[in-house]
Design an enzyme around this catalytic site. Structure first.
Site, short mmCIF file in Angstrom:
data_model
loop_
_atom_site.label_atom_id
_atom_site.label_comp_id
_atom_site.label_asym_id
_atom_site.label_seq_id
_atom_site.Cartn_x
_atom_site.Cartn_y
_atom_site.Cartn_z
N GLU A 139 0.82 -1.22 0.00
CA GLU A 139 0.00 0.00 0.00
C GLU A 139 0.85 1.26 0.00
O GLU A 139 0.52 2.25 -0.68
CB GLU A 139 -0.94 0.00 1.20
N GLU A 208 -0.80 -2.89 -9.46
CA GLU A 208 -0.69 -3.93 -8.43
C GLU A 208 0.66 -4.62 -8.51
O GLU A 208 1.31 -4.86 -7.48
CB GLU A 208 -1.82 -4.95 -8.59
#
Length: 319
Positions: A139, A208
């Site tokens: 993150e 991602e």
């Protein structure tokens, strides 16, 4: 896919999204005589900036997000501090908790709120400290790469053209010739929506992989980073998949591209992992043509391919 290839693919995809969006805005507004091309460009910029600024408040409202006190989860704050130090960020993102039962995490923010990282209640109840550190590294990677700004900037664009298309198709015109023209514009808007959606999904999958790389790079070693993130992803997918099979209703309709794993694909991804001791030996499974086609319509990479790439990263002595 090498890091340089990921970066180039991301830049090209963004150029396509914003180029197509701008051309569509200019064309549609010019056809209806609502604005000059220059005014259309200004409207497009204002629209994008406005939805970026308010999106964090919508995310927090939708997922019942609040700030996570240090006393409630000191191990999570410590893990975030370690990741931030290795990432070279000047300021630690505000740590938040989303009161939802399935394990997941996401980064978000805007100039009005600053950078924020949220973990779900399910994540705290499911993962170990090391696995949480791997997730937080992912993150924080989104923040370092400015994915938060990029994805909140583009996420509303397809929905806008979908609404515009439906409005054209249902409104029609006063005369047959007017109606045919309006219907044509409606189908054009829906086509733009479809193309933008595919482009956004591709961009989401790239980011991602890019964030996974950051998580591995900022770990004590690549092997440790790859192992803990692989384990975390396997647990997230398996736990969420079991919840869905048991009939649990997961509130994932909005902003799911922010998550570390796509909850809507949890059952399919869980089935992909069965028989392989979750993350271990994952590289033995073949990614089929059907898997690749389904991936085109997912916000996240195929779980088998994603874990395989993490396993490859773990073999490097240094990243």
């Amino acid at each position: 896919m090498a890091l340089e290839d990921l970066r180039l693919s991301m830049i090209l995809t963004l150029a396509f999204i914003f180029g197509l969006t701008t051309l569509a805005f200019v064309f549609l507004l010019d056809v209806f005589g609502l604005a000059s091309p220059l005014a259309a460009l200004i409207i497009a910029v204002v629209f994008n900036v406005g939805q970026w600024l308010v999106s964090p408040f919508l995310v927090e409202l939708f997922y019942h997000v609040r700030e996570l006190p240090y006393s409630e989860a000191p191990h999570v704050h410590q893990a975030l501090e370690e990741v931030v130090a290795r990432s070279g960020l000047r300021e630690k993102p505000k740590l938040m908790i989303a009161e939802v039962p399935y394990p997941n995490a996401f980064a978000y923010g805007s100039p009005l709120t600053g950078n924020r990282v949220a973990v779900t209640r399910g994540l705290l109840n499911t993962l170990s400290k090391e696995e949480i550190a791997g997730v937080l590294g992912h993150e924080v990677g989104h923040i370092v790469h400015r994915d938060v700004q990029i994805m909140t900037f583009v996420s509303v664009l397809p929905a806008f053209f979908y609404i515009l298309g439906r409005m054209f198709l249902y409104s029609g015109g006063d005369r047959d010739r007017d109606r045919s023209g309006v219907i044509a514009l409606g189908f054009l808007s829906l086509f733009i929506y479809f193309i933008l959606s595919l482009a956004n999904l591709h961009l989401s999958r790239i980011r991602e992989y890019y964030a996974d790389y950051h998580s591995v790079k900022t770990a004590p070693s690549p092997s440790v980073g790859a192992a803990r993130l692989m384990s975390a992803l396997a647990k997230i997918v398996s736990y969420t998949g079991r919840m869905k099979l048991q009939g649990a209703e997961l509130r994932v309709a909005g902003f799911k591209e922010l998550f570390i794993a796509d909850p809507d694909r949890a059952v399919e991804d869980m089935e992909s992992l069965e028989g392989y001791q979750l993350a271990r030996r994952i590289a033995e499974r073949r990614v089929t043509l059907a898997d690749k086609i389904l991936e085109l319509f997912s916000t996240h990479p195929n779980i088998v391919e994603r874990l395989r790439r993490l396993e490859e990263l773990g073999r490097y002595e240094k990243l």
